[in-house]
Design a protein around this motif. Structure first.
Motif, mmCIF file in Angstrom:
data_model
loop_
_atom_site.group_PDB
_atom_site.id
_atom_site.type_symbol
_atom_site.label_atom_id
_atom_site.label_comp_id
_atom_site.label_asym_id
_atom_site.label_seq_id
_atom_site.Cartn_x
_atom_site.Cartn_y
_atom_site.Cartn_z
ATOM 1 N N UNK A 8 40.046 42.246 28.773
ATOM 2 C CA UNK A 8 38.796 41.911 29.157
ATOM 3 C C UNK A 8 38.299 42.920 30.335
ATOM 4 N N UNK A 54 38.331 43.136 43.336
ATOM 5 C CA UNK A 54 38.166 41.638 43.140
ATOM 6 C C UNK A 54 38.312 41.416 41.520
ATOM 7 N N UNK A 55 37.579 42.027 40.979
ATOM 8 C CA UNK A 55 37.777 41.912 39.269
ATOM 9 C C UNK A 55 38.961 42.189 38.716
ATOM 10 N N UNK A 58 41.209 39.052 39.765
ATOM 11 C CA UNK A 58 40.865 37.943 39.214
ATOM 12 C C UNK A 58 41.141 37.790 37.567
ATOM 13 N N UNK A 59 41.774 38.990 37.284
ATOM 14 C CA UNK A 59 42.020 39.055 35.569
ATOM 15 C C UNK A 59 41.489 39.901 34.784
ATOM 16 N N UNK A 60 40.454 40.771 35.317
ATOM 17 C CA UNK A 60 39.925 41.786 34.379
ATOM 18 C C UNK A 60 41.030 42.914 34.191
ATOM 19 N N UNK B 664 30.466 38.325 44.252
ATOM 20 C CA UNK B 664 32.118 37.783 44.240
ATOM 21 C C UNK B 664 32.101 36.625 43.270
ATOM 22 N N UNK B 667 31.651 37.755 39.742
ATOM 23 C CA UNK B 667 32.734 38.284 39.104
ATOM 24 C C UNK B 667 34.063 37.076 38.900
ATOM 25 N N UNK B 668 34.018 36.254 39.874
ATOM 26 C CA UNK B 668 35.060 35.273 39.732
ATOM 27 C C UNK B 668 34.718 34.534 38.405
ATOM 28 N N UNK B 671 35.270 35.853 34.886
ATOM 29 C CA UNK B 671 36.648 35.949 34.539
ATOM 30 C C UNK B 671 37.166 34.464 34.490
ATOM 31 N N UNK B 674 38.521 31.907 29.958
ATOM 32 C CA UNK B 674 39.679 33.148 29.230
ATOM 33 C C UNK B 674 39.001 33.402 28.188
#
Lengths: 178, 674
Positions: A8, A54-55, A58-60, B664, B667-668, B671, B674
């Motif tokens: 991702x 942050x990206x 958060x899972x990037x 922010x 971005x959150x 993501x 899923x």
């Protein structure tokens, strides 16, 4: 990771160049990997390194930044400011054990839809080879570790009177671990 | 502040765009998913959100369901953000409570897997839902429009645009870098397909421009700097010295024959070097303005200066000054002047340059004297050209008895320029007709495809076929003077594969004409940077939208017209110039523009006074209040790039529309899915 893992990517694109180029790629019906999610900003100079961190947190699995070519910034020199921050951040990411390929800065002009396609495809492939970064999982693991340490200490002290000092100790350990 | 605490009620709409989106993204599924997200009170999919019923739907839902945020997932915000913002506003909300998700250009059009594309749409939609909750009501800023317009380039595009605007009573400043206006069209002989003479239709327009009370012509001048923004640009113009007092010169041209050079001996640029001129000259008889110019590179009164430039030597007898007499128009002391003008909008009409035929060496331009470019032939067949319209070859006396015209020189060629220059087929045929008319020669056209899309163009092609002009289909391999048979001796031999006949031919001719293509001006990139425009991959200026905004650029208040945007013929150029003029007039008549409120401001309480933002601002919009020890932003100067925001160590700078909270959460959100 029960499902098949796919990279991702989060992308921060400048409104005037790369975002428009990505629109052009669409209008030209170029096909590229669906792994990228674009966030539009007015200028790559707006990108705070924290956005990138942050990206990733958060899972990037990777972050792509698209700005105007040198000398072409819509706001004179925002892209240079980004470049400076990018160099610093890259060094820092290396120290944190994050592969440098995960964060990429590209200059893509409004006419270069083809370059958007190429860069996204390249980066998707690269990140697929690197595997997941999995920061949220790692954070969860660290949290669990800290919790279990705290529990151990709690157990060792056996509910003694030194609540205050044990609390302080735990906090100290947490800090040391992070 | 209390208002912001109120419960967030988001309305989400996903557009099918016919099948543009729906074919690759499962829109009902996206709507259903977004409907489950916190804060979303209704979630719908609809066939065309941008249509009237689609916009009506938003407005109605805002009222009925007390929505206070709106998200639309459809095309690019660069296309329809204004549409939906206005629908949001009509529904009774502040227009900035809206956010747009691009699932067409960035999703359905570029992906091939429906499940993946649908997931991506959901992720992007979720990001917008997260983001929009943090949106704040903002007000646009109204900026007044200066009613004066700058037109850059005075070819037919610039001339037509300037005339249209000036005729409506608005002031125009027309800048041209050559000593005369007119551009390429002034050099042409006839125009296709009507064969009316270019000068006859252009020069009256030129003199109208020159004498128009609302047009200020700055010839022999170049724009060097542009500051400001839509409605209020400050333009710096460099006035190159022509060593003539423009006010004093009456255009009598007595100085020209009086020059110490008894014969003209320097290459005449206007005639593509085929003619000669003196150091003091007027480019062509109908030049506008009717003011001579002195070329310091050839004039005897100048010498090479220390820095390589030309300085006055005062070595000449200055017979020109004598001839000028008490008009005193000749002024050797003139220097470059820098002038500033305030304008509200700009039309860039800087045109094209022709392909340099030397870049296609196989055709022998520059090696064989009788290989010409098309522009040279335009001058050669022109009655006011260097030979008075008498077509002779470089020896100055013999007429060609056979001519080969090679199409697509520097067009449709992977080695040079890949694009079709659009005008070459037609002008080649026009030149074929004119050459045949002037000399009676056999004319051969060598073409890849004959492209005649235009009113009366195909008919013109048929007319040429009837006139007995030969058309041979095939890209020419080379032009050579190497004779293989006696009748090829002394001729130029064109080697070509005739793809219709199916064999390689050698065609001996006396004269070869290269139909050179159109390409961006040498300094197009500099001009682009100056006006903050973009160029396409071939280097022509990029329009905002190829179909719906063909004369707009990404920079508001800057318009493009003519061949600087891409190769085009005179009718299309004039149409585009008219369109650009209409855009300018619409802007002026409205009187103001609404500016995006994406400027930044500093939270005074949080600023640490470190001053690190101050040198970062390219517009010097950030100032320091010594008394308070805090920085502050002059909103009028801020253009909203956000560079200072991204670098503030204390996080005390906020950019409207792009504040940290919003980004922010985006971005959150992007993501979270899923």
């Amino acid at each position: 990771m029960s499902k098949e893992w796919k990279p991702r990517l989060v992308a921060f694109f400048c409104n005037w160049c790369t975002y428009t180029a990505a629109d052009l790629a669409g209008v030209s019906r170029l096909k590229y990997a669906p792994n990228v999610r674009v966030i539009r900003l007015m200028c790559s100079g707006r990108i705070d390194p924290q956005f990138i961190l942050e990206a990733l947190t958060k899972g990037a699995d990777g972050v792509l930044i698209g700005g105007c070519h040198p000398n072409d910034c819509h706001y004179v020199e925002g892209n240079y400011k980004m470049l400076r921050r990018f160099q610093l951040l890259k060094r820092m990411l290396g120290d944190m054990g994050i592969e440098p390929e995960r964060v990429r800065l590209e200059w893509i002009s409004a006419a270069e839809g083809e370059k958007v396609r190429r860069v996204v495809n390249e980066m998707t492939e690269q990140i697929a080879n690197l595997g997941p970064l999995g920061m949220p999982g790692r954070f969860a693991e660290w949290d669990r570790e800290v919790e279990s340490l705290a529990a151990q200490i709690e157990a060792r002290e056996g509910g003694g009177c030194g609540c205050g000092s044990s609390g302080a100790e735990t906090a100290e350990k947490e800090v040391a671990h992070v | 502040m209390a208002k912001q605490e109120q419960e967030v009620r988001i309305g989400f709409y996903v557009c099918h765009c016919g099948t543009n989106i729906a074919a690759m993204v499962d829109c009902p599924e996206v709507a259903q998913f977004v409907g489950t997200l916190p804060g979303v009170v209704l979630s719908k999919d609809y066939k065309y959100m941008c249509s009237d019923p689609g916009q009506e739907l938003i407005q109605q839902d805002i009222r009925e369901h007390r929505l206070n945020r709106v998200v639309v997932a459809s095309c690019s915000p660069l296309l329809h953000e204004p549409t939906f913002r206005s629908a949001t506003e009509k529904g009774g909300l502040n227009q900035f409570y809206f956010h747009m998700v691009n699932i067409r250009e960035h999703d359905s059009w570029v992906h091939t897997d429906r499940a993946e594309a649908t997931s991506k749409a959901k992720a992007l939609a979720q990001a917008a839902v997260h983001r929009v909750a943090h949106h704040k009501p903002l007000e646009t800023k109204r900026v007044s429009i200066n009613p004066t317009t700058l037109v850059v380039g005075a070819g037919i595009a610039g001339i037509h645009a300037a005339m249209t605007i000036a005729n409506s009573g608005k002031k125009v400043i027309l800048v041209e870098r050559e000593p005369t206006i007119g551009g390429h069209m002034a050099k042409f002989d006839k125009t296709f397909p009507t064969l009316d003479c270019a000068a006859c239709i252009l020069t009256p327009k030129m003199s109208d421009v020159g004498s128009h009370e609302n047009i200020q012509v700055l010839s022999y001048s170049e724009v060097t700097k542009v500051d400001g923004f839509v409605g209020n640009y400050t333009v710096t113009v460099k006035r190159k010295p022509r060593y003539i007092d423009e006010e004093a010169c009456i255009g009598c041209q007595d100085c020209i024959p009086a020059c110490v050079f008894k014969q003209p001996k320097f290459a005449d640029e206007f005639n593509e070097g085929l003619g000669k001129r003196r150091p003091v000259y007027i480019p062509f008889p109908q030049a506008t303005p009717q003011i001579v110019a002195i070329d310091p590179n050839t004039c005897l009164n100048f010498k090479k200066g220390e820095d390589g430039g030309r300085v006055v030597s005062d070595k000449c007898k200055k017979t020109c000054v004598e001839a000028c007499g008490d008009k005193n128009a000749i002024d050797f002391t003139q220097v470059e002047r820098i002038e500033e003008y305030e304008v509200g909008s700009v039309i860039v009409a800087t045109g094209f340059q022709t392909f340099d035929a030397r870049r296609a060496p196989a055709y022998g331009y520059g090696r064989f004297p009788n290989v010409y470019t098309s522009l040279e032939i335009e001058r050669l067949v022109n009655a006011s050209g260097p030979t008075g319209g008498h077509v002779v070859m470089r020896d100055g006396k013999s007429e060609p008895r056979s001519v080969g015209i090679i199409h697509c020189v520097g067009s449709r060629d992977k080695k040079t320029n890949v694009w079709c220059s659009r005008v070459c087929c037609m002008y080649s045929m026009k030149l074929a007709h004119l050459l045949k008319e002037h000399t009676g020669a056999e004319i051969y056209n060598f073409y890849i495809d004959v492209r005649t899309p235009g009113k009366g163009y195909e008919e013109f092609y048929n007319k040429l076929l009837d006139e007995g002009v030969h058309f041979i289909r095939g890209r020419v391999g080379e032009v050579t003077d190497w004779a293989m048979t006696p009748d090829e001796e002394g001729k130029l031999v064109i080697r070509v594969e005739d793809t219709l006949a199916g064999y390689v031919r050698r065609i001996p001719v006396d004269m070869v004409v290269l139909a050179t293509g159109l390409e961006p001006q040498q300094d197009a990139q500099d001009v682009r940077r100056m006006f903050n425009m973009s160029c396409g991959s071939e280097g022509f200026f990029l329009e905002r939208h190829p179909k719906l905004a063909p004369v707009n650029t990404f920079n508001d208040g800057i318009y493009i017209a003519g061949a600087c945007q891409g190769p085009k013929d005179i009718p299309d150029t004039v149409a585009q110039a008219g369109a650009a003029a209409a855009e300018v007039l619409a802007l002026i008549d409205k009187g103001f523009v609404e500016q995006e409120p994406n400027t930044a401001f500093i939270l005074e309480d949080e600023c640490s006074g470190c001053k690190s933002c101050i040198p970062l601002c390219p517009y010097t919009a950030i100032l320091f209040d010594e008394g308070k020890g805090r920085a502050y932003i002059n909103e009028a100067l801020c253009k909203g790039c956000g560079t200072c925001v991204g670098s503030c160590p204390s996080g005390s700078i906020v950019q409207n529309l792009f504040d940290d909270e919003e980004i922010f959460s985006e971005i959150e959100g992007v993501l979270a899915y899923e």
